[in-house]
Design an enzyme around this catalytic site. Structure first.
Site, short mmCIF file in Angstrom:
data_model
loop_
_atom_site.label_atom_id
_atom_site.label_comp_id
_atom_site.label_asym_id
_atom_site.label_seq_id
_atom_site.Cartn_x
_atom_site.Cartn_y
_atom_site.Cartn_z
N GLU A 338 0.88 -1.17 0.01
CA GLU A 338 0.02 0.04 -0.07
C GLU A 338 1.01 1.37 -0.02
O GLU A 338 1.88 1.46 0.69
CB GLU A 338 -0.79 -0.05 1.12
CG GLU A 338 -1.54 1.16 1.40
CD GLU A 338 -2.78 1.17 2.54
OE1 GLU A 338 -2.97 2.37 3.00
OE2 GLU A 338 -2.76 0.26 2.99
N GLU A 343 -2.43 11.38 3.54
CA GLU A 343 -3.63 11.24 4.46
C GLU A 343 -3.57 12.52 5.44
O GLU A 343 -2.78 13.11 5.57
CB GLU A 343 -3.25 10.04 5.39
CG GLU A 343 -3.29 8.79 4.61
CD GLU A 343 -2.92 7.69 5.49
OE1 GLU A 343 -3.79 6.78 5.50
OE2 GLU A 343 -1.72 7.64 6.17
#
Length: 540
Positions: A338, A343
């Site tokens: 990932e 974020e």
């Protein structure tokens, strides 16, 4: 909506002019845009309360340390300093006696750090200068002639280093829990940043291979995006304790006025016989690739409980409802890899973070880095991932905040030699406030670039009428010539430029076995006589 040419001209002009100098007069004429406070409160446009002596300017930076042990103010630069010839920093400072408490040593230190490593302070070099109270004074920090302190005694002398890209200022030292108010003005580095960008990116990913400018209206482009709506855990729950349903409604994701909106809403919504109190959207790109540069211009949502992400997953993930799961799913998370390009958490406003999840670091991951930026939710910022066979470099507005480069690489820490696809979503976390109603993440564009050698309009060479197919290819690649009877030579290269296969063929023989290649992008080079041509091929 900014167009590609506009963005290019803007970035070009910034590179030529504003990023060369490192200075700030706090009157709006500086080149430093990333002032950041660490355990301090700062105001970079504060009315000068002491217009006297050597400084009668109107505005200054106000620095207030309320007793933090490691309080400081810092900024990052997009290119590393070269201190071999120019090695002096200067500033003006005023510390009023009324602004300090306790029995402090009155001083200011300037520290140079490398923001690309997990502990930027661990290799820092520092100069400390004493200051007087109640007067403006100019302080200089000369990393060639002044006494400096290398935190790591094994570090080279500062003028032999090219890894510094962060400047940190600290008034009255560490381990000081008293209060300090100071005013800083006219920060200046006496040199300029190097013309080349030494931010650890080596391959020129300059050819646009996939993008979405979100110029449409209404529903998203179904040819490019897939709505992932089925929860991945038992068909009822998403990871991270998230409390939303993802939907494929235009209420939660749509295009308008040149941007994509992903809207998180408070509303009762039932899916798979489960009712939840929040909805949002989670988009999968229908495009996967290996290596390149990703640029995403986006604005984060507002509100405690919002958890937006611009990220990637391995195309081979076995994940419920994912676009590629049915055709490519062989590997569970985290072994698929990932890549969190960025974020943001609503309870930590303006802090953005990049991270890598894999077998060596998942859950409480240690492979991460981030920084505070101004106005993450009210202004667009450009979030960039550079990804080659050796490393990943993450930046915001061309300022690098994290580099991932494990060594030695293995399947546990580097599953990133296979295709990944993009995901955009806004999750909702249980700490959402009762006042939250809705908020959107806006995306102006997403662009994927790869090397120029991969950029072709089609797979036909007009002068020799060459066709290659199928593309994407699984086991056998067919090469056909309409106007060639001579022998030809070929080679296949991966995106790092490494030759992985070569062959010599007669024009009448047109089948090449590529079953041994890993999934991903490659460059096929064909030569015969005086011509040479590159083709992009995709192996899956």
């Amino acid at each position: 909506m900014q167009k590609i040419i506009t963005t290019f001209l803007l970035v070009f002009s910034i590179s030529l002019f504003s990023q060369e100098k490192v200075e700030d007069d706090f009157e709006g004429n500086g080149t430093i845009s990333s002032w950041d406070a660490d355990a301090t409160t700062i105001n970079a446009s504060f009315a000068n309360p002491f217009k006297t002596g050597i400084n009668t300017s109107n505005t200054v930076l106000r620095y207030q340390d309320n007793g933090g042990q490691y309080a400081n103010v810092k900024f990052d630069v997009p290119k590393n300093f070269d201190l071999s010839e120019k090695h002096t920093f200067s500033l003006k400072i005023y510390v009023p006696s009324s602004g300090i408490t306790g029995n402090q040593t009155n001083q200011i230190s300037l520290k140079l750090q490398n923001n690309k490593i997990n502990a930027p302070w661990s290799t820092q070099s520092e100069i400390i200068k004493t200051i007087s109270l109640n007067t403006w004074q100019t302080v200089t920090f000369d990393f060639k002639n002044d006494t400096y302190i290398n935190l790591d005694s094994n570090s080279p002398i500062p003028t032999n280093r090219t890894d510094f890209n962060r400047v940190l200022l600290q008034v009255n030292g560490e381990n000081n829990t008293d209060q300090v108010i100071a005013f800083i003005d006219d920060f200046l580095y006496d040199g300029t940043l190097p013309e080349s960008n030494n931010n650890n990116t080596d391959i020129n990913f300059d050819t646009l291979v996939w993008s979405d400018e979100f110029d449409g209206n209404g529903a998203i482009d179904a040819a490019k995006w897939h709505h992932q709506v089925i929860p991945i855990i038992g068909g009822t729950t998403w990871a991270n304790g998230e409390i939303q349903h993802y939907t494929d409604r235009t209420d939660n994701s749509y295009q308008s006025n040149g941007t994509l909106k992903i809207v998180a809403k408070r509303e009762n919504y039932t899916f798979n016989n489960v009712t939840k109190n929040f909805t949002s959207a989670r988009l999968n790109s229908k495009y996967a690739f290996t290596y390149g540069k990703v640029e995403i211009r986006a604005k984060m949502p507002f509100g405690v409980g919002t958890f937006p992400a611009l990220w990637m997953l391995g195309q081979n993930i076995t994940e419920t409802g994912g676009y590629f799961a049915a055709t490519h799913g062989t590997t569970p998370w985290p072994d698929c890899g990932e890549i969190d390009i960025i974020e943001h958490w609503g309870d930590n406003q303006n802090f953005v973070q990049s991270a890598l999840h894999n077998r060596s670091s998942f859950g409480g991951t240690i492979n991460k880095g981030g920084r505070m930026i101004a106005n993450a939710s009210t202004e667009f910022h450009t979030y960039t991932l550079y990804w080659d066979a050796n490393k990943m470099v993450f930046s915001v507005d061309d300022i690098v905040h994290y580099t991932y480069e494990p060594s030695p690489k293995n399947i546990q820490n580097w599953p990133y030699d296979a295709p990944q696809y993009l995901l955009f979503n806004v999750a909702m976390l249980p700490n959402v406030t009762s006042s939250f109603t809705e908020s959107a993440m806006e995306i102006d564009y997403v662009r994927v670039y790869q090397t120029a050698s991969l950029g072709i309009n089609d797979n036909t060479l007009k002068d020799k009428n060459i066709k290659i197919f199928p593309n994407p290819v699984h086991n056998q690649l067919e090469i056909q010539f309409a106007n060639l009877t001579d022998a030809y030579q070929g080679a296949i290269y991966d995106l790092t430029g490494k030759k992985v296969h070569s062959f010599n063929q007669q024009a009448s023989k047109n089948s090449i076995d590529v079953s041994f290649l890993k999934d991903g992008f490659y460059v096929l080079n064909i030569q015969s006589g005086s011509f040479s041509k590159n083709f992009k091929i995709i192996k899956n």
